[in-house]
Write an enzyme that holds these catalytic residues in place. Structure first.
Site, PDB file in Angstrom:
ATOM      1  N   LYS A  94       2.553   6.984   4.304  1.00 25.94           N
ATOM      2  CA  LYS A  94       1.983   5.646   4.420  1.00 25.94           C
ATOM      3  C   LYS A  94       1.701   5.265   5.867  1.00 25.94           C
ATOM      4  CE  LYS A  94       5.055   4.657   0.579  1.00 25.94           C
ATOM      5  NZ  LYS A  94       6.309   3.978   0.184  1.00 25.94           N
ATOM      6  N   ARG A 152      14.612  -3.513  -7.144  1.00 29.78           N
ATOM      7  CA  ARG A 152      13.204  -3.456  -7.537  1.00 29.78           C
ATOM      8  C   ARG A 152      13.124  -2.998  -8.976  1.00 29.78           C
ATOM      9  NH1 ARG A 152      10.852   0.119  -2.865  1.00 29.78           N
ATOM     10  NH2 ARG A 152       9.313  -1.443  -3.289  1.00 29.78           N
ATOM     11  N   PRO A 209       0.813  -1.207   0.000  1.00 26.20           N
ATOM     12  CA  PRO A 209       0.000   0.000   0.000  1.00 26.20           C
ATOM     13  C   PRO A 209       0.848   1.259   0.000  1.00 26.20           C
ATOM     14  CG  PRO A 209      -0.245  -1.247   2.056  1.00 26.20           C
ATOM     15  CD  PRO A 209       0.871  -1.828   1.315  1.00 26.20           C
ATOM     16  N   GLU A 210       0.519   2.174  -0.858  1.00 29.96           N
ATOM     17  CA  GLU A 210       1.137   3.492  -0.884  1.00 29.96           C
ATOM     18  C   GLU A 210       0.079   4.477  -0.394  1.00 29.96           C
ATOM     19  OE1 GLU A 210       3.404   4.114  -4.542  1.00 29.96           O
ATOM     20  OE2 GLU A 210       3.327   1.970  -4.937  1.00 29.96           O
ATOM     21  N   HIS A 221      -3.817 -15.438   7.980  1.00 33.17           N
ATOM     22  CA  HIS A 221      -2.780 -14.445   8.312  1.00 33.17           C
ATOM     23  C   HIS A 221      -3.277 -13.356   9.264  1.00 33.17           C
ATOM     24  CE1 HIS A 221      -0.484 -16.462   5.300  1.00 33.17           C
ATOM     25  NE2 HIS A 221      -1.203 -16.014   4.295  1.00 33.17           N
TER      26      HIS A 221
END
Length: 284
Positions: free
Chosen positions: A60, A272, A2-3, A98
């Site tokens: 974030k 990345r 998530p950004e 989870h």
DNA sequence: AGGGCAACCTGGGGGC
DNA sequence: TGCCCCCAGGTTGCCC
């Protein structure tokens, strides 16, 4: 994962909990509270009995001020979703794969679910001038481009002093927060700047363009409910956003650039991937 | 001081 | 079918 836009979607989803009292806290995996140095038991003890204030966000990082009676607000519930964290709000008890932390309040469950366990919660003291308090751990995080106090000219100036590539600078949460790998690639594509362009070599105009496009793309993503490719990113109701269909660069390697038709490329650096148009985004 | 890299994790997908 | 390697939206600490 998530950004900024995805975290903001989650923040808004927590608004119905303002005024609710924490009845019970269950930490099912201690790794979910690594941001809380004194441990899971202390985390639960300090959260239990508190009343949720209005959730806030910088970059974030997300937090909920914790109220106790009429005492001044001193603490917050701090949340960072990491790569795969989710906050799910359930009206009734449900099991989740989870599941790491369960907070029961107002007859509902707020469940922190996190596959990769890079996300973390904490009870963190609020610090800073009155009316502008932020959790201590957020103190070193720069303002994000959607913050009313964001000083564009100042960030442009600082960015151009960095001896690194522009994409690294964009991802540096101490310079400007909220931008991750997806929106960095989108902003650079929109601004027609190569990700490996040295930050110090950018004109003030180009640096401004990159930051303005960052704000713009994140605003549009927010309006679409965020970006998700799969069930890993969802809002508090478990629903995905739609911005992935609007992506122009991220994950689009091999497909034609929407501006010039040239095939977009993917290049690995800093462990990345970066996606860009080799024609529109020339290294200068 | 500032930059760059490995480490922290789990799981899905592709190649063989 | 199974195994192994690569890849994934982030941050941190440590080394230089």
């Amino acid at each position: 994962m998530p950004e900024l836009p995805e975290v903001e979607v989650v923040r808004r989803g927590l608004l119905p909990l303002v005024g609710a009292d924490v009845e019970a806290v269950d930490v099912l995996d201690a790794r979910a509270v690594t941001r809380h140095p004194s441990g899971a038991a202390d985390f639960a003890a300090r959260l239990t009995g508190a009343r949720f204030g209005e959730p806030a966000r910088r970059g974030k990082f997300l937090w909920v001020p914790l109220l106790r009676g009429t005492a001044p607000v001193r603490d917050s519930l701090l949340v960072h979703l990491g790569m795969s964290g989710q906050l799910l709000l359930d009206d009734e008890w449900r099991a989740h794969r989870h599941e790491r932390v369960r907070i029961v309040l107002g007859g509902r469950s707020l469940v922190f679910v996190d596959q990769r366990t890079f996300g973390s919660l904490a009870v963190d003291p609020l610090v800073g001038p009155l009316g502008q308090e932020v959790p201590a751990q957020v103190g070193r995080i720069a303002l994000d481009p959607l913050d009313p106090g964001f000083d564009l000219a100042e960030v442009v100036r600082r960015m151009r002093t960095r001896r690194t590539e522009v994409k690294r600078a964009l991802l540096d949460q101490g310079l400007v927060s909220g931008i991750g790998n997806i929106y960095a690639d989108e902003a650079l594509w929109a601004a027609r700047v190569h990700p490996r362009q040295p930050a110090a070599s950018l004109s003030a105009q180009a640096a401004r363009r990159v930051l303005e496009e960052s704000r713009h793309v994140m605003e549009r993503a927010l309006a679409e409910g965020g970006t998700s490719f799969d069930a890993l990113y969802v809002n508090v109701n478990g629903q995905s956003g739609y911005f992935s269909r609007s992506l122009q660069a991220y994950g689009q390697h091999g497909r034609p650039c929407a501006r010039c038709g040239r095939a977009l490329v993917r290049e690995m650096f800093t462990n990345r991937s970066s996606h860009y148009c080799p024609r529109c985004q020339r290294l200068r």
